[in-house]
Motif scaffolding. Sequence first.
Motif, PDB file in Angstrom:
ATOM      1  N   SER A  92       0.859  -1.180   0.000  1.00 19.34           N
ATOM      2  CA  SER A  92       0.000   0.000   0.000  1.00 19.34           C
ATOM      3  C   SER A  92       0.896   1.231   0.000  1.00 19.34           C
ATOM      4  O   SER A  92       1.772   1.365   0.848  1.00 19.34           O
ATOM      5  CB  SER A  92      -0.887   0.002   1.243  1.00 19.34           C
ATOM      6  OG  SER A  92      -1.423   1.272   1.462  1.00 19.34           O
ATOM      7  N   ASP A  94       0.136   4.357   0.632  1.00 24.07           N
ATOM      8  CA  ASP A  94      -0.107   5.203   1.798  1.00 24.07           C
ATOM      9  C   ASP A  94       0.620   4.681   3.031  1.00 24.07           C
ATOM     10  O   ASP A  94       1.270   5.444   3.747  1.00 24.07           O
ATOM     11  CB  ASP A  94      -1.608   5.317   2.079  1.00 24.07           C
ATOM     12  CG  ASP A  94      -2.340   6.070   0.995  1.00 24.07           C
ATOM     13  OD1 ASP A  94      -1.716   6.950   0.360  1.00 24.07           O
ATOM     14  OD2 ASP A  94      -3.527   5.784   0.773  1.00 24.07           O
ATOM     15  N   SER A  95       0.526   3.392   3.283  1.00 23.44           N
ATOM     16  CA  SER A  95       1.219   2.838   4.451  1.00 23.44           C
ATOM     17  C   SER A  95       2.737   2.869   4.258  1.00 23.44           C
ATOM     18  O   SER A  95       3.479   3.052   5.223  1.00 23.44           O
ATOM     19  CB  SER A  95       0.736   1.433   4.765  1.00 23.44           C
ATOM     20  OG  SER A  95       1.041   0.551   3.717  1.00 23.44           O
ATOM     21  N   LEU A  96       3.200   2.717   3.017  1.00 20.41           N
ATOM     22  CA  LEU A  96       4.638   2.813   2.749  1.00 20.41           C
ATOM     23  C   LEU A  96       5.151   4.195   3.127  1.00 20.41           C
ATOM     24  O   LEU A  96       6.172   4.322   3.809  1.00 20.41           O
ATOM     25  CB  LEU A  96       4.928   2.527   1.272  1.00 20.41           C
ATOM     26  CG  LEU A  96       6.376   2.675   0.824  1.00 20.41           C
ATOM     27  CD1 LEU A  96       7.240   1.596   1.447  1.00 20.41           C
ATOM     28  CD2 LEU A  96       6.467   2.617  -0.689  1.00 20.41           C
ATOM     29  N   GLU A  98       3.610   6.524   5.149  1.00 13.84           N
ATOM     30  CA  GLU A  98       3.377   6.838   6.556  1.00 13.84           C
ATOM     31  C   GLU A  98       4.226   6.005   7.511  1.00 13.84           C
ATOM     32  O   GLU A  98       4.729   6.524   8.505  1.00 13.84           O
ATOM     33  CB  GLU A  98       1.904   6.661   6.895  1.00 13.84           C
ATOM     34  CG  GLU A  98       1.011   7.687   6.233  1.00 13.84           C
ATOM     35  CD  GLU A  98      -0.462   7.396   6.438  1.00 13.84           C
ATOM     36  OE1 GLU A  98      -0.801   6.519   7.257  1.00 13.84           O
ATOM     37  OE2 GLU A  98      -1.273   8.049   5.769  1.00 13.84           O
ATOM     38  N   GLU A  99       4.351   4.716   7.228  1.00 23.56           N
ATOM     39  CA  GLU A  99       5.015   3.812   8.166  1.00 23.56           C
ATOM     40  C   GLU A  99       6.500   3.608   7.888  1.00 23.56           C
ATOM     41  O   GLU A  99       7.235   3.180   8.782  1.00 23.56           O
ATOM     42  CB  GLU A  99       4.308   2.460   8.152  1.00 23.56           C
ATOM     43  CG  GLU A  99       2.877   2.547   8.616  1.00 23.56           C
ATOM     44  CD  GLU A  99       2.114   1.256   8.403  1.00 23.56           C
ATOM     45  OE1 GLU A  99       2.734   0.238   8.021  1.00 23.56           O
ATOM     46  OE2 GLU A  99       0.887   1.274   8.601  1.00 23.56           O
ATOM     47  N   ARG A 100       6.943   3.896   6.681  1.00 22.91           N
ATOM     48  CA  ARG A 100       8.346   3.637   6.350  1.00 22.91           C
ATOM     49  C   ARG A 100       9.122   4.901   5.981  1.00 22.91           C
ATOM     50  O   ARG A 100      10.190   5.141   6.514  1.00 22.91           O
ATOM     51  CB  ARG A 100       8.449   2.642   5.181  1.00 22.91           C
ATOM     52  CG  ARG A 100       7.824   1.294   5.412  1.00 22.91           C
ATOM     53  CD  ARG A 100       8.593   0.505   6.460  1.00 22.91           C
ATOM     54  NE  ARG A 100       8.014  -0.801   6.653  1.00 22.91           N
ATOM     55  CZ  ARG A 100       8.634  -1.929   6.362  1.00 22.91           C
ATOM     56  NH1 ARG A 100       9.836  -1.912   5.857  1.00 22.91           N
ATOM     57  NH2 ARG A 100       8.039  -3.074   6.571  1.00 22.91           N
TER      58      ARG A 100
END
Length: 121
Positions: A92, A94-96, A98-100
């Motif tokens: 994803s 977005d998660s890439l 935000e989270e990475r």
Amino acid sequence: MHRLSNIPLYTSIVDVQVSIMQVMFSLPSAGKSSIMLDVKPWDDDTDMRLLEEALRSIEVEGLHWGAFNLVPVGYGIQKMTIMLTIDDDLVSVDSLIEERLTAEPINEYVQSCEIVAFNKL
């Protein structure tokens, strides 16, 4: 021309049925997307080589990093434009981001990330 005319005469009914079943129940292939990101550093003192190494150190199944380019923004600051390809079922965006990309330890180099282009392959 008749639809069945492309089936050879010697083809058995079972072979035709198997072919139809393979087409009907085949799973769709996983979609891929090509993405261009703008990665903005904190200031002009940020080492862009270390920023690139930090980005490429992110290893996720279905994520493939591509070429990058440094683009002058102003006052000696450069942003990095980088290409990546993802498998849609595995990653994803977005998660890439935000989270990475904007999380520790990479946030030491990265102020923000923006999606410039998003293309389905």
